[in-house]
Motif scaffolding. Structure first.
Motif, short mmCIF file in Angstrom:
data_model
loop_
_atom_site.label_atom_id
_atom_site.label_comp_id
_atom_site.label_asym_id
_atom_site.label_seq_id
_atom_site.Cartn_x
_atom_site.Cartn_y
_atom_site.Cartn_z
N PHE A 221 0.83 -1.19 0.00
CA PHE A 221 0.00 0.00 0.00
C PHE A 221 0.87 1.25 0.00
N LEU B 44 -10.40 1.10 5.08
CA LEU B 44 -9.83 -0.23 5.19
C LEU B 44 -10.35 -0.95 6.42
N LEU C 60 -12.04 -4.53 6.37
CA LEU C 60 -11.53 -5.63 7.19
C LEU C 60 -12.67 -6.32 7.94
N ASP D 102 -10.19 15.00 11.78
CA ASP D 102 -9.24 13.92 12.05
C ASP D 102 -9.03 13.00 10.87
N VAL E 31 -6.94 11.07 7.83
CA VAL E 31 -5.62 10.52 7.54
C VAL E 31 -5.29 10.74 6.06
N PHE F 153 -13.76 0.49 15.09
CA PHE F 153 -12.38 0.80 15.45
C PHE F 153 -12.30 2.19 16.08
N ASP G 116 -10.84 5.91 16.24
CA ASP G 116 -10.34 6.74 15.15
C ASP G 116 -8.84 6.54 14.97
N GLN G 117 -8.38 6.80 13.76
CA GLN G 117 -6.95 6.79 13.46
C GLN G 117 -6.29 5.48 13.82
N THR G 118 -7.02 4.37 13.62
CA THR G 118 -6.41 3.07 13.86
C THR G 118 -5.80 2.59 12.57
N LEU H 288 -2.85 -2.74 9.78
CA LEU H 288 -4.10 -3.26 9.24
C LEU H 288 -3.95 -3.58 7.76
N THR H 289 -3.16 -2.76 7.06
CA THR H 289 -2.98 -3.02 5.63
C THR H 289 -2.32 -4.38 5.42
N LEU I 147 4.11 8.69 10.85
CA LEU I 147 3.29 7.79 11.66
C LEU I 147 1.83 8.25 11.69
N VAL I 148 0.94 7.31 11.82
CA VAL I 148 -0.47 7.62 12.05
C VAL I 148 -0.80 7.38 13.53
N VAL J 234 -1.99 10.67 15.33
CA VAL J 234 -1.49 11.80 14.55
C VAL J 234 -2.39 13.03 14.69
N ASP J 235 -3.70 12.84 14.91
CA ASP J 235 -4.58 14.02 15.03
C ASP J 235 -4.21 14.83 16.26
#
Lengths: 479, 479
Positions: A195, A217, A221, A257, A259, B195, B197-199, B217-218, B258-259, B276-277
């Motif tokens: 990715f 994603l 999942l 928020d 990404v 999930f 957020d921002q996972t 996750l990817t 990084l996220v 990251v937020d």
């Protein structure tokens, strides 16, 4: 778990030994120049060779982003030396990550041949970041090696102005047609292999590549293979157009928020994607830039760049400030007669001017931030201006009284004390008005209020401070 | 596709009608106070009721983050009025998103009962952001309703100082044991449903909850179910400790794109996660803060807060600046005799002082940024100081000559012109030295160089400017 390279403490731990090795740079450089064979030279040669190997080894272990940071913090000669040690493939990935001002010094040091070799393996999004710095023939040569799709994307993207979404977007998007099923999507993803960084969603498009929605994603999942994929697609994507300002996009990233987010053209076709890492870079650089602009520095001032370049860049600003100071001083010139009669005026007048500049710059900082974060609508600017004037009146009354008292204690002159107190109060109010008005006016005129507000403000508070104080004194004490 | 709420243009479009409705706030407020029944009142009552419904309707359509933004940009009375219209569940989610200074005004306006109701449904990570602002009894009551795990996590997290990773981390982490298989992980995720957020990854821990690695996750998505999950786990996670500074974490987020990142305690146990937020919020706030601190403003200065609070907060700074201006003015006092003899000195001296302050503040801005981004190691500070002095010497020679020439044209006095030129050059060099030294010194002493560097600098350049110019003039022209 490995030592965390992320920690600044640890990063400095990695960079410091390199800095120390570079202390012996002259020795290292001699190595490549003089193939001397006297015994003494042989020994120092050996040491140099070992040092060079040591340096290469230490550089090898660094993340490319960390090498970029190292280059930014090295004095010019060391910087170029390290730059020459980097393998071409690495150099490219480092080059787009250093600050623009630093990239300029590196590019000007490098042969066009090497630049081409360096830029060849770059990803097209990274290349876009560099495009405006590269010499024309290098850019053309590099573009020539790309496939037509990438080439036309780059050609189009280069035209977007610096502060727009278009200049920061990347073409690496994962796309699926609206007709895709869970299975075909998964197959497609597995086929693609890896990715792009910061991928949290893929985009669903119609047959004309128009954006229909996005598929997180995480939802993919959790999706049960048998259910239709449309269940997992959200159709209220926050999309940007390439002409949108990055500042507004950054605010959206912060507020919602995000990404990553899609970029679409005027017909709604997906042309790229914006990611949080680029937005965050922008937010930080923008903030630093403002601090620099306020002092009349170039946004990409290279801390360790050549002295002459920096000196030349600051000439104009210095000249501008001298000119305003000169005008303010002519105001004093008008009252030389008064000063000759009462020399205490010369001693006290800088206080009135300085305190005005001070308060005014507080107001400027507030308004500039408000403007940068888009806080002003029709209703609230007037409220704010009145508030700032109110604060100036309160503090002016208080500190004006204090200054009046001190003046009396110093000179035992009631009239002079009263003039000092009133002048302090008045100049604070002037400062609040000008401090509110100037940034708003510059903004209305389409200029960056961070740049220039301070000069204009200091100019006004100085001139007005001198005028008010010397004027009042002349009228009430000396006529 | 829905209208993109992300666009600032669109956000203002949504906020502006609300601001206009609030123009009739007095009418609306009367509604709740006087149940009057005269005919005229009935009509205005009807209008008010309709306006209120209209307002509620418009607020309903806004994202909570946008309501937070609205509150930040409303004058105090309007702000409190809107705040009172918000349902409790919404109010909580808005409250932790507004700037600290604004949250303070809202909290002080709200009964402890309502505050408790507002904070009850908050997620524990969001509650942590508010904890330091809430009255003690409210915090205790809210903590009392949480389960023991959350309560002890919150109690521990509150103790971390404001600028550390611990104060910004969230407890929402997805965790899997090292023994998990692809199937059990997927089952676990589906069971959890949504999930945080921002996972972008989940964390793999051993039986003592120590971090072993992370699973993107990817990679999970691309993983072939039959292969062992360990293939997809990366063991070189960039982890932080709660005591690490957010500034260094932010640099790592930027450098390594990084996220999210794990936070571990001293024994390596996973205790939370940084996203990251939050880091981006911090980066922006920090940068703005620096611009404010430099002008002596509080970092969380509330643009639309009460006048008295703002005035009081600026008293001390103003006093400090008056004190330094007074000292500089006493330097002039020493030379009142000289000024009486040659009044042109009074006219020219502010130019020398002002140009020094100007150049010096450029140097300060550079050094403060360098310090904030951790650019200085042992080797490069000296290089930088010499560079700044070099620039000052170049520009001082150039503009000193210009000032000398202008002085000659104004006063036809070669001696005065020479003194002016030399004083300009010398004060620029002083400014470069002080501008480099003061921020470095403050930093060495463990203070924030953004705060105070400018005052100290202006103080020095003013005093030295007066001293050098008047001193040279007295020695060479008047003795």
């Amino acid at each position: 778990m490995r030592e965390t390279p992320a920690n600044k403490r640890h990063l400095e731990q990695n960079l410091q030994p390199i800095r120390e090795l570079l202390g012996r740079r002259e020795l290292l450089e001699k190595l490549s120049v003089t193939p001397d064979s006297s015994r003494k030279e042989l020994v120092s040669d050996l040491i140099a060779r070992q040092t060079l190997a040591d340096l290469a080894n230490k550089l090898d272990k660094l993340h490319n982003a960390d090498i970029a940071r190292l280059l930014e913090t090295l004095p010019l000669d060391d910087r170029h030396f390290v730059w020459r040690q980097l393998a071409d493939e690495r150099a490219g990935d480092v080059l787009w990550q250093v600050a623009d001002g630093v990239a300029e010094t590196l590019i000007s040091e490098t042969s066009h041949e090497r630049l081409k070799a360096i830029c060849l393996p770059l990803e097209v999004g990274d290349l876009l970041q560099l495009a405006h710095l590269l010499p024309g023939d290098v850019l053309d040569a590099v573009l020539g090696t790309r496939d037509p799709g990438e080439r036309s994307w780059l050609r189009a993207s280069i035209t977007y102005p610096e502060d727009t979404v278009g200049s920061l977007m990347s073409p690496d998007v994962l796309v699926a047609p609206a007709t895709a099923t869970f299975k075909t999507i998964l197959k497609m993803l597995r086929k693609a292999g890896d990715f792009p960084d910061q991928t949290d969603k893929l985009f669903i498009v119609d047959e004309r590549h128009r954006l229909l929605g996005e598929l997180l994603l995480t939802r993919l999942l959790l999706h049960r293979p048998r259910n239709p994929i449309s269940e997992a697609v959200s159709t209220d994507a926050i999309a940007f157009e390439p002409g949108d300002s990055i500042a507004s996009a950054a605010q959206a990233f912060e507020r919602y928020d995000l990404v990553s987010a899609p970029v679409v053209d005027e017909r709604g076709r997906l042309i790229g994607r914006l990611t949080v890492d680029d937005v965050m870079d922008y937010v930080r650089e923008e903030a630093e830039e403002d601090a620099f602009l306020r002092e009349g520095l170039h946004a990409d001032e290279d801390l360790f760049g050549p002295v002459w370049t920096s000196a030349r860049r600051r000439w104009l600003w210095l000249g501008l400030n001298l000119a305003t100071a000169l005008v303010a001083s002519r105001v004093i010139g008008l009252f030389e007669g008064s000063i000759e009669k009462l020399v205490a005026l010369a001693t006290l007048m800088p206080i009135v001017a300085s305190i005005g500049g001070n308060t005014g710059n507080q107001t400027v900082a507030l308004i500039v931030r408000g403007l940068a974060t888009g806080m002003f609508g029709a209703g609230n600017v007037r409220y704010l201006a009145l508030k700032e004037i109110g604060i100036a009146a309160i503090n002016g009354t208080m500190w004006g009284s204090v200054m009046g008292l001190i003046t009396f204690l110093l000179y035992r002159d009631t009239g002079l004390a009263a003039v000092m107190g009133v002048a302090t109060l008045l100049n604070l109010v002037v400062a609040a008005m000008v401090g509110t008005g100037v940034p708003l006016l510059l903004n209305r005129l389409g200029r960056d209020p961070a740049y220039g507000s301070s000069v204009l403000l200091t100019f006004t508070t100085d001139s007005m401070g001198f005028l008010i104080f010397l004027g009042l004194a002349t009228v009430f004490l000396l006529v």
